[in-house]
Design a protein around this motif. Sequence first.
Motif, PDB file in Angstrom:
ATOM      1  N   ARG A  15       0.802  -1.222   0.000  1.00 50.72           N
ATOM      2  CA  ARG A  15       0.000   0.000   0.000  1.00 50.72           C
ATOM      3  C   ARG A  15       0.836   1.275   0.000  1.00 50.72           C
ATOM      4  NH1 ARG A  15      -4.546  -1.559  -2.075  1.00 50.72           N
ATOM      5  NH2 ARG A  15      -5.499  -3.277  -0.967  1.00 50.72           N
ATOM      6  N   THR A  16       2.136   1.143   0.261  1.00 54.82           N
ATOM      7  CA  THR A  16       3.029   2.300   0.287  1.00 54.82           C
ATOM      8  C   THR A  16       4.308   1.971  -0.473  1.00 54.82           C
ATOM      9  OG1 THR A  16       4.198   1.625   2.291  1.00 54.82           O
ATOM     10  CG2 THR A  16       2.185   2.939   2.595  1.00 54.82           C
ATOM     11  N   ALA A  17       5.045   3.013  -0.822  1.00 54.61           N
ATOM     12  CA  ALA A  17       6.341   2.807  -1.474  1.00 54.61           C
ATOM     13  C   ALA A  17       7.273   2.039  -0.550  1.00 54.61           C
ATOM     14  CB  ALA A  17       6.947   4.145  -1.881  1.00 54.61           C
ATOM     15  N   GLU A  18       7.223   2.343   0.744  1.00 56.02           N
ATOM     16  CA  GLU A  18       8.081   1.663   1.710  1.00 56.02           C
ATOM     17  C   GLU A  18       7.788   0.162   1.771  1.00 56.02           C
ATOM     18  OE1 GLU A  18       6.278   4.406   2.413  1.00 56.02           O
ATOM     19  OE2 GLU A  18       7.733   5.936   2.998  1.00 56.02           O
ATOM     20  N   GLU A  19       6.496  -0.208   1.772  1.00 46.89           N
ATOM     21  CA  GLU A  19       6.132  -1.630   1.776  1.00 46.89           C
ATOM     22  C   GLU A  19       6.617  -2.322   0.510  1.00 46.89           C
ATOM     23  OE1 GLU A  19       1.923  -2.168   2.229  1.00 46.89           O
ATOM     24  OE2 GLU A  19       1.927  -1.456   4.301  1.00 46.89           O
ATOM     25  N   CYS A  20       6.490  -1.661  -0.616  1.00 45.98           N
ATOM     26  CA  CYS A  20       6.915  -2.243  -1.886  1.00 45.98           C
ATOM     27  C   CYS A  20       8.428  -2.446  -1.915  1.00 45.98           C
ATOM     28  CB  CYS A  20       6.461  -1.348  -3.030  1.00 45.98           C
ATOM     29  SG  CYS A  20       6.707  -2.085  -4.650  1.00 45.98           S
ATOM     30  N   GLN A  42       2.770  11.679   0.269  1.00 47.58           N
ATOM     31  CA  GLN A  42       3.426  10.387   0.484  1.00 47.58           C
ATOM     32  C   GLN A  42       4.430  10.113  -0.636  1.00 47.58           C
ATOM     33  OE1 GLN A  42       2.870   8.517   3.281  1.00 47.58           O
ATOM     34  NE2 GLN A  42       1.703  10.346   3.826  1.00 47.58           N
ATOM     35  N   PRO A  43       5.456   9.308  -0.347  1.00 43.07           N
ATOM     36  CA  PRO A  43       6.353   8.885  -1.436  1.00 43.07           C
ATOM     37  C   PRO A  43       5.526   8.214  -2.538  1.00 43.07           C
ATOM     38  CG  PRO A  43       7.252   8.247   0.688  1.00 43.07           C
ATOM     39  CD  PRO A  43       5.855   8.738   0.942  1.00 43.07           C
ATOM     40  N   ASP A  44       5.951   8.366  -3.772  1.00 42.16           N
ATOM     41  CA  ASP A  44       5.211   7.781  -4.891  1.00 42.16           C
ATOM     42  C   ASP A  44       6.017   6.657  -5.547  1.00 42.16           C
ATOM     43  OD1 ASP A  44       7.060   9.022  -6.681  1.00 42.16           O
ATOM     44  OD2 ASP A  44       5.829  10.830  -6.735  1.00 42.16           O
ATOM     45  N   ALA A  45       5.488   6.150  -6.636  1.00 39.48           N
ATOM     46  CA  ALA A  45       6.121   5.005  -7.297  1.00 39.48           C
ATOM     47  C   ALA A  45       7.492   5.328  -7.870  1.00 39.48           C
ATOM     48  CB  ALA A  45       5.211   4.449  -8.382  1.00 39.48           C
ATOM     49  N   MET A  46       7.797   6.584  -8.117  1.00 41.53           N
ATOM     50  CA  MET A  46       9.141   6.926  -8.591  1.00 41.53           C
ATOM     51  C   MET A  46      10.188   6.559  -7.544  1.00 41.53           C
ATOM     52  SD  MET A  46       9.392   7.833 -11.692  1.00 41.53           S
ATOM     53  CE  MET A  46      10.997   8.605 -11.748  1.00 41.53           C
ATOM     54  N   ASP A  47       9.826   6.600  -6.266  1.00 41.34           N
ATOM     55  CA  ASP A  47      10.754   6.172  -5.225  1.00 41.34           C
ATOM     56  C   ASP A  47      11.068   4.679  -5.375  1.00 41.34           C
ATOM     57  OD1 ASP A  47      11.113   8.621  -3.488  1.00 41.34           O
ATOM     58  OD2 ASP A  47       8.928   8.454  -3.496  1.00 41.34           O
ATOM     59  N   VAL A  48      10.068   3.897  -5.735  1.00 42.58           N
ATOM     60  CA  VAL A  48      10.270   2.465  -5.959  1.00 42.58           C
ATOM     61  C   VAL A  48      11.126   2.245  -7.201  1.00 42.58           C
ATOM     62  CG1 VAL A  48       9.111   0.260  -6.421  1.00 42.58           C
ATOM     63  CG2 VAL A  48       8.105   1.895  -4.792  1.00 42.58           C
ATOM     64  N   VAL A  49      10.841   2.976  -8.259  1.00 46.64           N
ATOM     65  CA  VAL A  49      11.609   2.864  -9.500  1.00 46.64           C
ATOM     66  C   VAL A  49      13.080   3.217  -9.247  1.00 46.64           C
ATOM     67  CG1 VAL A  49      11.914   3.839 -11.814  1.00 46.64           C
ATOM     68  CG2 VAL A  49       9.621   3.215 -10.998  1.00 46.64           C
ATOM     69  N   ARG A  50      13.308   4.305  -8.542  1.00 43.58           N
ATOM     70  CA  ARG A  50      14.694   4.701  -8.233  1.00 43.58           C
ATOM     71  C   ARG A  50      15.401   3.639  -7.389  1.00 43.58           C
ATOM     72  NH1 ARG A  50      12.027   9.628  -6.887  1.00 43.58           N
ATOM     73  NH2 ARG A  50      12.021  10.995  -8.684  1.00 43.58           N
ATOM     74  N   PHE A  51      14.676   3.035  -6.444  1.00 38.79           N
ATOM     75  CA  PHE A  51      15.254   1.955  -5.639  1.00 38.79           C
ATOM     76  C   PHE A  51      15.661   0.784  -6.533  1.00 38.79           C
ATOM     77  CE2 PHE A  51      14.572  -2.223  -3.848  1.00 38.79           C
ATOM     78  CZ  PHE A  51      15.522  -2.226  -2.841  1.00 38.79           C
ATOM     79  N   MET A  52      14.757   0.349  -7.410  1.00 35.98           N
ATOM     80  CA  MET A  52      15.058  -0.795  -8.278  1.00 35.98           C
ATOM     81  C   MET A  52      16.314  -0.532  -9.104  1.00 35.98           C
ATOM     82  SD  MET A  52      11.442  -2.342  -9.675  1.00 35.98           S
ATOM     83  CE  MET A  52      10.684  -0.817 -10.186  1.00 35.98           C
ATOM     84  N   ILE A  53      16.418   0.672  -9.644  1.00 39.19           N
ATOM     85  CA  ILE A  53      17.562   1.016 -10.485  1.00 39.19           C
ATOM     86  C   ILE A  53      18.847   1.075  -9.654  1.00 39.19           C
ATOM     87  CG2 ILE A  53      18.577   2.848 -11.891  1.00 39.19           C
ATOM     88  CD1 ILE A  53      15.607   3.430 -12.803  1.00 39.19           C
ATOM     89  N   LYS A  72       3.090   7.806 -15.227  1.00 34.62           N
ATOM     90  CA  LYS A  72       3.333   6.607 -16.032  1.00 34.62           C
ATOM     91  C   LYS A  72       4.470   6.841 -17.007  1.00 34.62           C
ATOM     92  CE  LYS A  72      -0.209   4.338 -17.676  1.00 34.62           C
ATOM     93  NZ  LYS A  72      -1.322   3.863 -18.546  1.00 34.62           N
ATOM     94  N   ASN A  73       4.459   7.993 -17.670  1.00 38.16           N
ATOM     95  CA  ASN A  73       5.511   8.298 -18.641  1.00 38.16           C
ATOM     96  C   ASN A  73       6.877   8.414 -17.969  1.00 38.16           C
ATOM     97  OD1 ASN A  73       3.800   8.272 -20.848  1.00 38.16           O
ATOM     98  ND2 ASN A  73       3.338  10.438 -20.679  1.00 38.16           N
ATOM     99  N   GLN A  74       6.938   9.064 -16.812  1.00 37.63           N
ATOM    100  CA  GLN A  74       8.202   9.185 -16.080  1.00 37.63           C
ATOM    101  C   GLN A  74       8.752   7.815 -15.702  1.00 37.63           C
ATOM    102  OE1 GLN A  74       8.185  11.974 -12.716  1.00 37.63           O
ATOM    103  NE2 GLN A  74       6.336  12.856 -13.627  1.00 37.63           N
ATOM    104  N   MET A  75       7.879   6.967 -15.138  1.00 35.50           N
ATOM    105  CA  MET A  75       8.321   5.626 -14.720  1.00 35.50           C
ATOM    106  C   MET A  75       8.771   4.808 -15.919  1.00 35.50           C
ATOM    107  SD  MET A  75       5.721   4.445 -11.669  1.00 35.50           S
ATOM    108  CE  MET A  75       4.239   4.513 -12.673  1.00 35.50           C
TER     109      MET A  75
END
Length: 108
Positions: A15-20, A42-53, A72-75
Amino acid sequence: MDDLRACPKGLVAARTAEECILLLQECEVGILSLDFDLGWGQPDAMDVVRFMIAERRYPHEIYLHTSSLSGKNQMYQLLYRNKPDNVRLVNGPMLYETLQKLSNTVQE
């Protein structure tokens, strides 16, 4: 990962970027579906994308189911430029057939 939508059967909710990020750190994630906006301030999905990278921690498949076109385009652009070749990136939600297949694999 989605703060509001129901989690489809066969998947695990974050439910959150931190959980993901925690799931990506601790588990072998096969499929990841990302919503961009996760609540005001709240942190958004770009935080998750940056983590993965940064950590090179990618699931096998990534779907972008968000209704935020700019998010969507940014991610998509960032993931497309940085993901390994073996990671499948889909610029949209999972197809109904994929969701059905996942749902049917769950033992009841």
